[in-house]
Structure formats: structure tokens, C-alpha cells
Design a protein around this motif. Structure first.
Motif, PDB file in Angstrom:
ATOM      1  N   ILE A 320       0.838  -1.206   0.000  1.00 24.18           N
ATOM      2  CA  ILE A 320       0.000   0.000   0.000  1.00 24.18           C
ATOM      3  C   ILE A 320       0.870   1.252   0.000  1.00 24.18           C
ATOM      4  O   ILE A 320       0.680   2.163  -0.790  1.00 24.18           O
ATOM      5  CB  ILE A 320      -0.925   0.013   1.248  1.00 24.18           C
ATOM      6  CG1 ILE A 320      -1.966  -1.105   1.168  1.00 24.18           C
ATOM      7  CG2 ILE A 320      -1.593   1.369   1.423  1.00 24.18           C
ATOM      8  CD1 ILE A 320      -2.981  -0.963   0.070  1.00 24.18           C
ATOM      9  N   ILE A 321       1.850   1.266   0.907  1.00 22.63           N
ATOM     10  CA  ILE A 321       2.689   2.459   1.095  1.00 22.63           C
ATOM     11  C   ILE A 321       3.875   2.411   0.132  1.00 22.63           C
ATOM     12  O   ILE A 321       4.496   1.366  -0.052  1.00 22.63           O
ATOM     13  CB  ILE A 321       3.178   2.535   2.559  1.00 22.63           C
ATOM     14  CG1 ILE A 321       1.971   2.655   3.504  1.00 22.63           C
ATOM     15  CG2 ILE A 321       4.152   3.689   2.766  1.00 22.63           C
ATOM     16  CD1 ILE A 321       2.290   2.408   4.962  1.00 22.63           C
ATOM     17  N   ALA A 322       4.171   3.563  -0.489  1.00 20.87           N
ATOM     18  CA  ALA A 322       5.314   3.648  -1.407  1.00 20.87           C
ATOM     19  C   ALA A 322       6.412   4.549  -0.842  1.00 20.87           C
ATOM     20  O   ALA A 322       7.464   4.705  -1.463  1.00 20.87           O
ATOM     21  CB  ALA A 322       4.842   4.175  -2.764  1.00 20.87           C
ATOM     22  N   ASP A 323       6.189   5.113   0.340  1.00 25.35           N
ATOM     23  CA  ASP A 323       7.148   6.053   0.943  1.00 25.35           C
ATOM     24  C   ASP A 323       7.808   5.406   2.162  1.00 25.35           C
ATOM     25  O   ASP A 323       7.166   5.237   3.198  1.00 25.35           O
ATOM     26  CB  ASP A 323       6.398   7.338   1.339  1.00 25.35           C
ATOM     27  CG  ASP A 323       7.291   8.332   2.075  1.00 25.35           C
ATOM     28  OD1 ASP A 323       8.509   8.050   2.210  1.00 25.35           O
ATOM     29  OD2 ASP A 323       6.789   9.378   2.510  1.00 25.35           O
ATOM     30  N   TYR A 324       9.083   5.052   2.020  1.00 24.00           N
ATOM     31  CA  TYR A 324       9.825   4.447   3.143  1.00 24.00           C
ATOM     32  C   TYR A 324      11.036   5.300   3.549  1.00 24.00           C
ATOM     33  O   TYR A 324      11.952   4.799   4.174  1.00 24.00           O
ATOM     34  CB  TYR A 324      10.247   3.014   2.780  1.00 24.00           C
ATOM     35  CG  TYR A 324       9.047   2.123   2.614  1.00 24.00           C
ATOM     36  CD1 TYR A 324       8.428   1.552   3.721  1.00 24.00           C
ATOM     37  CD2 TYR A 324       8.489   1.895   1.361  1.00 24.00           C
ATOM     38  CE1 TYR A 324       7.280   0.765   3.581  1.00 24.00           C
ATOM     39  CE2 TYR A 324       7.359   1.114   1.206  1.00 24.00           C
ATOM     40  CZ  TYR A 324       6.760   0.559   2.326  1.00 24.00           C
ATOM     41  OH  TYR A 324       5.629  -0.215   2.182  1.00 24.00           O
ATOM     42  N   ALA A 464       8.249   5.311  11.312  1.00 26.70           N
ATOM     43  CA  ALA A 464       7.753   4.362  12.322  1.00 26.70           C
ATOM     44  C   ALA A 464       8.655   4.405  13.549  1.00 26.70           C
ATOM     45  O   ALA A 464       9.871   4.242  13.438  1.00 26.70           O
ATOM     46  CB  ALA A 464       7.725   2.956  11.736  1.00 26.70           C
ATOM     47  N   SER A 465       8.075   4.617  14.726  1.00 20.95           N
ATOM     48  CA  SER A 465       8.877   4.701  15.959  1.00 20.95           C
ATOM     49  C   SER A 465       9.258   3.320  16.473  1.00 20.95           C
ATOM     50  O   SER A 465      10.121   3.181  17.325  1.00 20.95           O
ATOM     51  CB  SER A 465       8.097   5.466  17.038  1.00 20.95           C
ATOM     52  OG  SER A 465       6.902   4.772  17.347  1.00 20.95           O
ATOM     53  N   GLY A 466       8.612   2.287  15.964  1.00 23.84           N
ATOM     54  CA  GLY A 466       8.909   0.913  16.384  1.00 23.84           C
ATOM     55  C   GLY A 466       8.021  -0.051  15.613  1.00 23.84           C
ATOM     56  O   GLY A 466       7.163   0.382  14.830  1.00 23.84           O
ATOM     57  N   PRO A 467       8.199  -1.355  15.822  1.00 21.90           N
ATOM     58  CA  PRO A 467       7.418  -2.344  15.071  1.00 21.90           C
ATOM     59  C   PRO A 467       5.903  -2.181  15.242  1.00 21.90           C
ATOM     60  O   PRO A 467       5.160  -2.267  14.265  1.00 21.90           O
ATOM     61  CB  PRO A 467       7.890  -3.685  15.647  1.00 21.90           C
ATOM     62  CG  PRO A 467       9.234  -3.409  16.217  1.00 21.90           C
ATOM     63  CD  PRO A 467       9.195  -2.000  16.708  1.00 21.90           C
ATOM     64  N   ASP A 468       5.432  -1.936  16.470  1.00 22.23           N
ATOM     65  CA  ASP A 468       3.988  -1.782  16.693  1.00 22.23           C
ATOM     66  C   ASP A 468       3.460  -0.532  15.988  1.00 22.23           C
ATOM     67  O   ASP A 468       2.366  -0.542  15.424  1.00 22.23           O
ATOM     68  CB  ASP A 468       3.670  -1.709  18.191  1.00 22.23           C
ATOM     69  CG  ASP A 468       3.877  -3.056  18.877  1.00 22.23           C
ATOM     70  OD1 ASP A 468       3.927  -4.078  18.160  1.00 22.23           O
ATOM     71  OD2 ASP A 468       4.020  -3.078  20.117  1.00 22.23           O
ATOM     72  N   LEU A 471       3.079  -1.218  12.257  1.00 26.18           N
ATOM     73  CA  LEU A 471       1.850  -1.939  11.928  1.00 26.18           C
ATOM     74  C   LEU A 471       0.624  -1.044  12.063  1.00 26.18           C
ATOM     75  O   LEU A 471      -0.296  -1.109  11.245  1.00 26.18           O
ATOM     76  CB  LEU A 471       1.685  -3.173  12.821  1.00 26.18           C
ATOM     77  CG  LEU A 471       2.648  -4.338  12.602  1.00 26.18           C
ATOM     78  CD1 LEU A 471       2.157  -5.573  13.341  1.00 26.18           C
ATOM     79  CD2 LEU A 471       2.826  -4.671  11.131  1.00 26.18           C
ATOM     80  N   GLN A 472       0.625  -0.212  13.099  1.00 25.07           N
ATOM     81  CA  GLN A 472      -0.497   0.710  13.305  1.00 25.07           C
ATOM     82  C   GLN A 472      -0.657   1.643  12.095  1.00 25.07           C
ATOM     83  O   GLN A 472      -1.759   1.826  11.576  1.00 25.07           O
ATOM     84  CB  GLN A 472      -0.250   1.530  14.581  1.00 25.07           C
ATOM     85  CG  GLN A 472      -1.270   2.632  14.864  1.00 25.07           C
ATOM     86  CD  GLN A 472      -2.647   2.098  15.195  1.00 25.07           C
ATOM     87  OE1 GLN A 472      -2.779   1.061  15.827  1.00 25.07           O
ATOM     88  NE2 GLN A 472      -3.681   2.777  14.730  1.00 25.07           N
ATOM     89  N   LYS A 473       0.464   2.191  11.626  1.00 22.82           N
ATOM     90  CA  LYS A 473       0.409   3.113  10.474  1.00 22.82           C
ATOM     91  C   LYS A 473       0.063   2.362   9.182  1.00 22.82           C
ATOM     92  O   LYS A 473      -0.606   2.908   8.298  1.00 22.82           O
ATOM     93  CB  LYS A 473       1.731   3.864  10.352  1.00 22.82           C
ATOM     94  CG  LYS A 473       1.927   4.913  11.454  1.00 22.82           C
ATOM     95  CD  LYS A 473       3.126   5.803  11.176  1.00 22.82           C
ATOM     96  CE  LYS A 473       3.139   7.054  12.070  1.00 22.82           C
ATOM     97  NZ  LYS A 473       3.549   6.795  13.431  1.00 22.82           N
ATOM     98  N   SER A 474       0.521   1.127   9.077  1.00 21.63           N
ATOM     99  CA  SER A 474       0.170   0.319   7.897  1.00 21.63           C
ATOM    100  C   SER A 474      -1.331   0.057   7.866  1.00 21.63           C
ATOM    101  O   SER A 474      -1.965   0.104   6.799  1.00 21.63           O
ATOM    102  CB  SER A 474       0.932  -1.010   7.907  1.00 21.63           C
ATOM    103  OG  SER A 474       2.314  -0.785   7.811  1.00 21.63           O
TER     104      SER A 474
END
Length: 901
Positions: A320-324, A464-468, A471-474
Motif C-alpha cells: 500500500i505504502i510507497a514512501d519508506y 515508524a517509531s517501532g514495530p507496533d 503496523l499501526q500506520k500500515s
């Protein structure tokens, strides 16, 4: 520590025996290591009780000899206490989980002898005989011959055993069916016996692993799916939850008759408890916002044979996201998102050009992409940190090279855009709540990358500040407005009409022919070796989901930030509003009152009833203030009833033929009636007389509608006609002039019509069950669907005009997506429903028997029955606020209903 993942792919675990592994036999430092000896179809596995000791796996094909001491008394390696001893001499062995650490298998090469002593010496002969049999199978040159011999051994074992009925939960259970099957988990299958009773589904593994019996209570079953397994229609998956990704049991049968019989038994049991959902019913729920994008994709994957238990058909989710690279993820910018209208391989135009050049030069069968977007390798690429043993199983005891691991989101996305052979999509875990697959919490040694960096946790994007948080932002991205507006485009590619054929070529979405359902018929391949090789290739390469849609998928209905007024399409004047004449507040209030009314529609109560006709009532029209009610009847009369004085005030007859419908023109001055005598009559309320007659058709006129100075008439002469009505010039000349604007031709008699809110699209229903959707502006048919068997009694657009509902003589309601013409839902009643009103989710219908029924359309069930007429409800009127209803029946009565909150 033992699991079926220690076996090779397509290998079976048959039996186990408590035993000692004897080291340095006959020497001073002789040791006995206690454990379990496991006999598998391609290997011998010894699992020591001491966790520090490694598990020993001896491939049968690498064995030099397998014998008991009795085989060769003269050269007996066991000199004392030798009962139950087995000698295995091999030239290669694998040591697994040494010091109980999950890691690549350690290979020991060179001639070596292993001595095992069974606790039960009496079993020695059978064990050695079985090992010799399996050893002969593993030494066959061709894989097909090996598979055939092992299958024969397995079937022989299954035939000698049966389900242990002592495992039933209750002695009163009645057995319905018993057969042989295999329980499927990722990468492995486990043979045994399936049993269905009147209360439970049981599976008893042949080897008693992982437990003696698996039991599912039928009352808990919520969903059941037939599955393709290994390209064959032999799978069945059972879920005891509504929205979970993983099932409770996945079974593979040895013939489709057993599978279908079991499916029928369970489906018959649960059909009284739940509604079986189709792709179309889920689509309706998704379109109307009742389920999320994530839930919809999950359901589509399930319906398309994707399962967490089958890594070659694992659920597929989109990037979905193209900005990393940004520090903040902006979900309001379109450039943040991947283009969902294209497959991964077509996102980079430069790479696509190279692929298309190769495609054009390729001999048939042509394909654009040499690898797939979903395969077992790709799934475990993402999940290696939580499922390392699966990766080791798939890759013969090795992890992938450190630089090819899932190291970074940005790197992986870049490789999907630029890589010559990397076109992978994502898996559902990226949009769930468990972030463990991004973290190396098991402290696995996954190797070192070029430059010496150790592979640890997945490197996340700066936002992303961390793995959780990632996932929340995804999840937020997946449910964002942009994705909701474009997700149907990705569904077209993966599950829909762009998956195959010319549309797939145009969309640059062509994969190897073997990846598609029906791409190869395994039954037609007679050579067992060719069949095994082909199947292995297909399962490792990945498979395209089952095609669910063959026409464009409808868009999702996106609520606007401002409430859309239903009032605007119904000519309600601001003066009638109980609030100040501010347009916005009036619209909002109208919308809220309508929603409130439909939420409480089950509280409809009969207020008054009157018998005013001599035959069935066919049409109802009510003046704006609600004081006067006009009705038409098969007794050929138009009647005017006063709600205030509760008396019949007028009765008019235009001819001796039945009248079929009526409506009141804006301003409450004129009533229009349609008649079986082929005419349309205009009745002046003010002057109390017939004002005009339109001889518009060659057979009975079945229904009329009026919008924006235009009259729409449906007739049994197989036409719908559109008329422009020009009023008379002077008060003394009230006659209308009629100009025929369009004639919509049908094959058979038209029984009902409706127009959308914008008056641009017309729906018609015929006596033979066809529903047609017309563009009124061009007088062309957009969609034509054979919806019903028998007459279409009523049809109406939803308030937002996205969907059309029809009711037929065949007891069915059908929902059509107006944009695509796709039939997206079907609900069956006990009897025909003659007329209805609906708000897009809930239906109020008048039934053949006279009851009013309230339906939850998405759930496909009746939620309330209200006693009404004696005989069919023939017509229904509802006010703008949806809190007052008038019905007319075959019993010649009109009934007035009110909502009582």
C-alpha cells in the motif's frame, strides 16, 4: 522438540517407539541416550529426551544397511542385552537443534553406524521390515516411483486401522461418515481417519501426533470452504470464527466424493445456524462500509482458496505504502501510496519495457513475469524470524543468504520496484497487530551481511517509531480514503477480470500458465515422474488465486464529509422543516431522522385500516401534507380518502378496466393513473374531473413515474416510454401536450420501473424476470440481467443510487451494483414479496400472505414479521421521513402504519 517440519516435503511420519541410542557399544565409555525413534517415509529420526542432545535425522536414501542382530548372528554387534536392537549404517546424517538451538542443520558425512535399542523388543521384526520396505522405496531412481510405493504403504496402513470410536465425546453420538484423509498444516500433511457424527467432526492421526484426536464441535462451526490442494479439488477447511485468518482444521481427502460428502454433512448441519457468504455478499458489506478493507481482503482470499495452512496459496495482501524514506507518513498525499491499478511488475516502466520486449519475442506459452507475487519462499522470507523451522524445512535445513533476507522495508520495496525477478506482494501480517515477525526475539543466527553486519530486526522506515507503530500506520494506510477509493482496482488484478485473458495482457498481468487454476490437468498426465516434478514446480513457484469476478469490481461508497441529503431528490420544501430555513441544518436533520426511522423500522404499528375498494388495491399516492390519500384498484376506480375526516371523499372511474398505479404531480393538483386499457389518465384534484388522457401504449400500462416534467410509463407491450409534458397555456385550457422523447424496447412485457435520484438511470423489470438498467439520456441499455424466474414485482434504487434491489415471483430479492451491473447479493424468502421500500441496508416488504417483513439485507434474514393484510400486500407508500407507511392489499383494504419509538 520434534515436529513434522523436520520431515522432507511430501514425507509422512508413520510411528514412534521408545528407545535408547547406544553410543560406543561394548566400550568402557558406553552410553545410552533415552529418547523416541520415529519411523518416517523417507528418514529415521531419533529425538533424545535430553534437550541438550541433537535430534538425529538419517535419510533412508543415505543408508548402507538396516538390520537387527538376528540378521547376522556371526557378526553381532550386540553381545549382551541385545533384544530390540537395530543397527543403521549410513554415509550421511543431519544433526538438528543441537543444545536446543534452532539453526541450520549440521551435516555429518562419512560412514557411521547408529545403534538403537527398542524398549519393546517384540516390535523389532515389524520395525525392521517397515524400514526395509521404506528403504527400497527411497532407493528407486524416479521420484514418481518413490511416491507411488510410499502411497501404497500408507494406504495399506490406513486400511488396516479405523477410527477409535472410544474417542467420541458421548456414547449417544450417531456416526454419519468415516473416511481416510490427511490433516494439512503449512508444508506438511498428516494422514489419519476422519469421522463425522451428529455433534462433532473428528480427526485421528495415524501416528497419534500431535495428539490422539482432534475434535471440532459442529455447533461452533461458522464457515466451511472447499479447497484446491496440490491443484486437485480435495481440500476442506473449517473455521469456528467469523473473521480469523487461521482455520481450526484443514483436511485433504483421497477422493473428491469423500470431500463433497463431508462438506454436505457439515454444511447441512450449519445452514440453520449461519448464512453462507459469497464474494458478492461480502462486496455489498464492504461497499456500504460494514466491513473494513482488511476484513474484505481476508474474505476474498478465503473464497479464492487462499489459506494459512497452504504456503503455495497463502493469503495475498497488497503493498500500500510507497514512501519508506520520509520522517512523517502523510496519508493525505496520493504519492504516499502505491498505484493499485497496476501489478508490482508494471510499477517501474523501465523494467516493464524490458519485460515486454522479452515477452513479445517469447514463443508460446508467453508470460511477462518469471516469478510470482506469492509463493512459499516469499511467505517465509517475511516470516523467517517467527517461523524459522518452516524456512529450514523448505530449504533443506538452511537459511537463505544473509543479504537475501528480509532486512529492511525500504530495501525490500526498492527490490520489488527494480529487481529483475522480484514481483512479490505482501502478506496479511503487515496489517495485523502482532509485530513479532519484524523482530528477532528468538535470537536466531541468520548470518552476516556483506560489510559484516549481523541480521537482526527488520529495519523500519523513519516514520515508524517501532514495530507496533509500523503496523499501526500500515493499518491506517490500508483503511485510508485513498485506498478505499482504489482498492477495487487491485482486486480486479488479483481476484477479478484483469487476472486472465486479454484484460490481463492489457494490464501487464500475465504470469506463467502453470500458476493459473486449470493451467494443467494433473489427471491427464500418465507418467508419475512427470506428474510429481510438475506438481513440485507449481507448488514451489506459487499459484494465482481462484478468479472471483469476471467483470469490473464496483468502487467502495465513500461517505462525503457532509451528509448527503436524501431530501433533495424528493422535492421537499424548506417551509415544511421544523427548524429554521437553513438548508444545511435541514438536510442534516432530514438525514438523521431518516436514519433514526430505519433503525427503528421494526417498531411499525398499525394505526388505522379501511376497506374502500371492491378489488385489490394497486397503487397509493399521498398529498404533501398527508391529508388526502389516492388509491387505484383492479375494480377500475381511483378513490380519494381523507385522513382528517376518515371518510371516502371521491370515487372516479375512467373505463371498465383495472387501474395499475397512480402518482400525484408536484403541487398536489393532478393525479396520474395507469390503466390496463392501454391509457394514462390525468385527474384534476381541484376540478374533480378527468383532465387529460394519453393513449401511449398498445397493451396495459403497468406503472408510471414522474420526474422533472417528464412522464415514464411501463407497459405490457414490451416498452418503457419517456414523455415530455407541456402544460396548457391558459387556465381555461388545462390540457397537456405530450412529446415522446424515447422508447426503451424490451423483449417481453414490462411490469415495473424506477428512476435513480438524478433521473439519469432507469431500471425496468419484466414478466420473465429480466432486470435492465438504462441510461435515460441516451436511451441505451447499460446492463441486462436475468435476475428472477418469473415476474419482477418491484424494483427500486437505493437512496445513494449505487445499488438496485428487485423482488420477484421466485421468492428472491436480488441486489445489483448499478455501476458494473454485477449481481452482488441474493436473498430468498419463504414466499413472494410483492412490494417494498429500502434504505440500502434494511428492507420493508409486503408479502404474498399479507405480512410486513423487515429484512437485514447484509445478514440475509428476516428480523421482524408484522401481521397485516389477509391476502397479498399489493402496494406500499412511505413518507419522506420514513416514519409513516400506507399499504394496500388484495383484501381491498388500505392500512395506515406509524413508527412508535
Amino acid at each position: 522438540r520434534f515436529s513434522l517440519l523436520l520431515l522432507n516435503l511430501e514425507e509422512y511420519y508413520f510411528e514412534h517407539h521408545t528407545a535408547n541410542h547406544i553410543i560406543n557399544k561394548g566400550c568402557r565409555d558406553e552410553r545410552k541416550i533415552r529418547g523416541s525413534l520415529k519411523i518416517c517415509s523417507k528418514s529415521i529420526i531419533f529425538e533424545p529426551d535430553e534437550k541438550i542432545q541433537p535430534i538425529i535425522k538419517i535419510p533412508l536414501r543415505d543408508c548402507i544397511s538396516i538390520k537387527a542382530p538376528e540378521d547376522n548372528e556371526g557378526n553381532n554387534p550386540f553381545t549382551w542385552d541385545t533384544s530390540g536392537g537395530i543397527s543403521v549404517v549410513c554415509n550421511q546424517v543431519f544433526l538438528i537443534k543441537e543444545r536446543n538451538i534452532i539453526g541450520p542443520y549440521k551435516t555429518v558425512r562419512g560412514r557411521i553406524e547408529y545403534l538403537f535399542q527398542l524398549d519393546v523388543a517384540g516390535k523389532l521384526g515389524d520395525v525392521v521390515q517397515t524400514l526395509h520396505q521404506l528403504y527400497r522405496a527411497s532407493c528407486l531412481d524416479k521420484l514418481g516411483d518413490q511416491a507411488a510405493m510410499i502411497t501404497a504403504i500408507l494406504q495399506s496402513r490406513l486400511a488396516r486401522t479405523s477410527f477409535d470410536k472410544n474417542r467420541f465425546q458421548s456414547i449417544s453420538e450417531t456416526l454419519h461418515m468415516e473416511c481416510k484423509a490427511e490433516m494439512v498444516t503449512p508444508l506438511v500433511t498428516n494422514p489419519g481417519h476422519v469421522c463425522v457424527t451428529d455433534a462433532n467432526l473428528y480427526f485421528q492421526p495415524l501416528n497419534g501426533y500431535p495428539k490422539p484426536v482432534v475434535q471440532i464441535t459442529l455447533q461452533n462451526v461458522r464457515r466451511i470452504y472447499k479447497r484446491r490442494h496440490g491443484l486437485m479439488p480435495l481440500g476442506l477447511e473449517v473455521f469456528c470464527t467469523e473473521n480469523d485468518l487461521c482455520s481450526d482444521i484443514y483436511l485433504k481427502f483421497y477422493n473428491y466424493q469423500d470431500r463433497d460428502e463431508l462438506y454436505f454433512l457439515i454444511a447441512t448441519y450449519i445452514e440453520n445456524h449461519i448464512t453462507e457468504h459469497t464474494a458478492e455478499s461480502y462486496m455489498l458489506q464492504w461497499q456500504r462500509g460494514h466491513i473494513s478493507n482488511y476484513q474484505y481482503l481476508l474474505h476474498l482470499n478465503n473464497l479464492a482458496d487462499r489459506s494459512c495452512n497452504d504456503l503455495s496459496q497463502y493469503p495475498v495482501f497488497p503493498w500500500i505504502i510507497a514512501d519508506y524514506s520520509s520522517s512523517v507518513l502523510d496519508l493525505t498525499k496520493p504519492e504516499t501510496f502505491r498505484d493499485l491499478s497496476k501489478p508490482i511488475g508494471a510499477l517501474n516502466e523501465e523494467r516493464l519495457d524490458r519485460l515486454l520486449t522479452r515477452y513479445r519475442e517469447m514463443p508460446d506459452p508467453k508470460f511477462m513475469y518469471g516469478s510470482h507475487y506469492s509463493s512459499p519462499g516469499y511467505v517465509l522470507f517475511y516470516l523467517v524470524r517467527v517461523a524459522p523451522e518452516y524456512m529450514l524445512c523448505l530449504q533443506n535445513g538452511k537459511f537463505d543468504h544473509a543479504d537475501r533476507m528480509f532486512n529492511s522495508l525500504a530495501e525490500t520495496w526498492k527490490n520489488c520496484l527494480d529487481g529483475a525477478t522480484d514481483f512479490k506482494e505482501l502478506i496479511p501480517e503487515f496489517y495485523e497487530n502482532d509485530s513479532s515477525f519484524l523482530v528477532n526475539s528468538l535470537k536466531l543466527d541468520l548470518g552476516k551481511r556483506q560489510g559484516g553486519k549481523t541480521v537482526e530486526d527488520v529495519e523500519l522506515p523513519p516514520w515508524a517509531s517501532g514495530p507496533d507503530d509500523f503496523l499501526q500506520k500500515s493499518q491506517e494506510a490500508l483503511e485510508s480514503q485513498y485506498v478505499s477509493e482504489h482498492l477495487h482496482e487491485w482486486i480486479d488484478i488479483i481476484f477479478g477480470y484483469k487476472q486472465k485473458g486479454s484484460e490481463a495482457i492489457a494490464a501487464h498481468n500475465v504470469f506463467h500458465p502453470l500458476t493459473y487454476e486449470g493451467g494443467v490437468d494433473l489427471n491427464s498426465i500418465m507418467d508419475p515422474n512427470e506428474k510429481v516434478a510438475l506438481l513440485t514446480q507449481i507448488l514451489e513457484f506459487g499459484q494465482t488465486p481462484k478468479q472471483l469476478f469476471t467483470i469490473p469490481h464496483p468502487r467502495r461508497i465513500i461517505p462525503k464529509s457532509k451528509s448527503l441529503s436524501r431530501a433533495s431528490s424528493h422535492n421537499v420544501s424548506v417551509a415544511e422543516s421544523p427548524v429554521s430555513p437553513n438548508e444545511e441544518s435541514f438536510e442534516d436533520l432530514t438525514e438523521e431522522s431518516i436514519t433514526l426511522a430505519w433503525n427503528n423500522i421494526a417498531k411499525l404499528k398499525l394505526h388505522e385500516q379501511y376497506k374502500i375498494h371492491k378489488e385489490a388495491i394497486t397503487g397509493i399516492a399521498v398529498t404533501c401534507n398527508g391529508s388526502s390519500v389516492f388509491t387505484t384498484s383492479q375494480d377500475s376506480t381511483l378513490k380519494m380518502f381523507s385522513r382528517e375526516s376518515k371518510t371516502l371523499q371521491r370515487s372516479v372511474s375512467f373505463s371498465n378496466m383495472a387501474l395499475s398505479s397512480c402518482l400525484i404531480l408536484p403541487g398536489d393538483t393532478t393525479v396520474i393513473c395507469s390503466s390496463w386499457d392501454n391509457h394514462i389518465y390525468f385527474y384534476s384534484i381541484a376540478f374533480g374531473r378527468q383532465q387529460d388522457v394519453l393513449m401511449g401504449h398498445d397493451d396495459a400500462v403497468s406503472k408510471v413515474c414522474w420526474r422533472d416534467e417528464r412522464l415514464y410509463s411501463a407497459s405490457w407491450d414490451s416498452t418503457v416510454k419517456v414523455w415530455h409534458c407541456v402544460p396548457g397555456e391558459t387556465p381555461s385550457n388545462k390540457k397537456h401536450r405530450f412529446e415522446l422523447l424515447a422508447e426503451l424496447e424490451h423483449d417481453v412485457s414490462v411490469n415495473t420501473i424506477d428512476l435513480n435520484a438524478a433521473n439519469t438511470i432507469l431500471a425496468s423489470g419484466t414478466k420473465e424476470g429480466t432486470v435492465s438498467i438504462w441510461d435515460v439520456t441516451t436511451a441505451t441499455v447499460l446492463h441486462q440481467l436475468p435476475c428472477h424466474s418469473g415476474t419482477v414485482f418491484d424494483a427500486a434504487f437505493s437512496p445513494d443510487s449505487r445499488h438496485l434491489l428487485s423482488a420477484g415471483e421466485d421468492n428472491c430479492f436480488k441486489v445489483i451494483d448499478v455501476q458494473t451491473g454485477m449481481l452482488i447479493s441474493s436473498v430468498t424468502a419463504d414466499e413472494p414479496q410483492r412490494c417494498f421500500k429500502w434504505d440500502g441496508n434494511t428492507i420493508l416488504s409486503g408479502s404474498w400472505s399479507g405480512e410486513l417483513l423487515i429484512w437485514d439485507l447484509l445478514g440475509g434474514k428476516v428480523i421482524e414479521r408484522i401481521k397485516g393484510h389477509t391476502g397479498a400486500v399489493m402496494s406500499m407508500w412511505m413518507n419522506e421521513q420514513c416514519n409513516s407507511v400506507t399499504t394496500g392489499g388484495e383484501d381491498r383494504q388500505i392500512m395506515f402504519w406509524k413508527l412508535q419509538y
